[in-house]
Design a protein around this motif. Sequence first.
Motif, PDB file in Angstrom:
ATOM      1  N   ASN A 164      -1.814  -6.303  -9.657  1.00 14.95           N
ATOM      2  CA  ASN A 164      -2.647  -5.212  -9.170  1.00 14.95           C
ATOM      3  C   ASN A 164      -4.100  -5.667  -9.206  1.00 14.95           C
ATOM      4  O   ASN A 164      -4.640  -5.921 -10.282  1.00 14.95           O
TER       5      ASN A 164
ATOM      6  N   GLN B 188     -10.726  -6.438  -3.739  1.00 14.29           N
ATOM      7  CA  GLN B 188      -9.309  -6.500  -4.114  1.00 14.29           C
ATOM      8  C   GLN B 188      -8.576  -7.471  -3.209  1.00 14.29           C
ATOM      9  O   GLN B 188      -7.662  -8.180  -3.648  1.00 14.29           O
TER      10      GLN B 188
ATOM     11  N   ASN C 115      -0.093  -3.992  -6.008  1.00 12.73           N
ATOM     12  CA  ASN C 115      -0.633  -4.031  -4.642  1.00 12.73           C
ATOM     13  C   ASN C 115      -0.601  -5.432  -4.043  1.00 12.73           C
ATOM     14  O   ASN C 115      -0.942  -5.616  -2.879  1.00 12.73           O
TER      15      ASN C 115
ATOM     16  N   PHE D 100     -12.318  -2.524  -1.328  1.00 15.28           N
ATOM     17  CA  PHE D 100     -11.282  -3.012  -0.426  1.00 15.28           C
ATOM     18  C   PHE D 100     -11.396  -4.528  -0.236  1.00 15.28           C
ATOM     19  O   PHE D 100     -10.408  -5.271  -0.318  1.00 15.28           O
TER      20      PHE D 100
ATOM     21  N   ASP E  36      -6.589  -3.921  -7.526  1.00 16.88           N
ATOM     22  CA  ASP E  36      -7.456  -2.799  -7.148  1.00 16.88           C
ATOM     23  C   ASP E  36      -8.556  -2.542  -8.176  1.00 16.88           C
ATOM     24  O   ASP E  36      -9.737  -2.463  -7.834  1.00 16.88           O
TER      25      ASP E  36
ATOM     26  N   LYS F 151       3.502   1.316  -3.847  1.00 17.60           N
ATOM     27  CA  LYS F 151       2.913   0.557  -4.959  1.00 17.60           C
ATOM     28  C   LYS F 151       3.679   0.710  -6.278  1.00 17.60           C
ATOM     29  O   LYS F 151       3.687  -0.198  -7.103  1.00 17.60           O
TER      30      LYS F 151
ATOM     31  N   ALA G 156      -5.072   5.592  -7.677  1.00 18.79           N
ATOM     32  CA  ALA G 156      -6.318   4.840  -7.515  1.00 18.79           C
ATOM     33  C   ALA G 156      -7.201   5.004  -8.737  1.00 18.79           C
ATOM     34  O   ALA G 156      -7.814   4.043  -9.218  1.00 18.79           O
TER      35      ALA G 156
ATOM     36  N   THR H 242       0.834  -1.195   0.000  1.00 13.23           N
ATOM     37  CA  THR H 242       0.000   0.000   0.000  1.00 13.23           C
ATOM     38  C   THR H 242       0.870   1.246   0.000  1.00 13.23           C
ATOM     39  O   THR H 242       2.105   1.167  -0.129  1.00 13.23           O
TER      40      THR H 242
ATOM     41  N   TYR I 167     -12.545  -3.315  -7.903  1.00 12.90           N
ATOM     42  CA  TYR I 167     -13.572  -2.271  -7.944  1.00 12.90           C
ATOM     43  C   TYR I 167     -14.669  -2.600  -8.951  1.00 12.90           C
ATOM     44  O   TYR I 167     -15.858  -2.471  -8.648  1.00 12.90           O
TER      45      TYR I 167
END
Length: 279
Positions: free
Chosen positions: A100, A249, A87, A246, A102, A66, A131, A62, A106
């Motif tokens: 990654n 991911q 991440n 959160f 993330d 990253k 982000a 984090t 999402y």
Amino acid sequence: MNQVLGVIGSPISHSLSPVMHEAAYEELQLNCSYHAFHVESTQLKSAVEGVRSLGLKGINVTIPHKVDVIQYLDHIDPLAEEIGAVNTIVNDQGVLKGYNTDGDGYVYALLQRIGKTLHDKRILIVGAGGAAKGVALCLSKYGVKKMTITNRTSSKAEDLAVICSRYSDTDYLSLEMAQAELAEFDIIINTTSIGMAPNFDQMPLSLENLRKGAFVSDLIYNPYKTKLLIEAENKGSGIMNGVDMFVHQGALAFKKWFNKEAPVQIMKNSVIKHLGGSI
């Protein structure tokens, strides 16, 4: 033998990753433990080498590591390379592989929440930082009808729009123009830190022109409901805070480490309970 995993960052004491992942291990009766490791930028290289030499199964990465962590890894997944950030690291018998999760986390969370496809949606992304890049790239690769990037610094919004336009119809607007044209969008996503604790009274943009039936999402989960989400909810909009991203991911990272599906609802419940929200 107990397998050790964790998350590195600075600061890191606020991280809810240990809460979430330990709940998953307990549910599946895995002999694993997950820890938060405070790692300064000057310690990053040795910390990554420690993952290899100590035999950690994997780690999450984090802020602020990253991007810089990439140079110390043996293999980078193509999506992580395109986003320019990692991440999740998998230790595959001493070979460190970076991913990654993330952006895909999402997109999956959003699809779960709205219960329909995104192919006919017009989406406004607020922010153009790290982000935003992961979220915007994965949304554009999924294939949305139209995506617009807005940011206080328009040049950054333009740069991100150019990258995403390889995959879907994407443009950029100044923050003022985006607010004026807000009624044109089906989904508004805040990827900035505006509204995060302790700045509870701040919003990244005005919702004055929000159209009826629009959906508003905020990547922030502390506070559980930002001022942006409270105002959107008061206008009758559907909302989603950062908990869903959160958790998803984290679930994708779990699958890369263990090659099995994560207990998503158990993980989500643990986070919400810790935040004092309603399950």
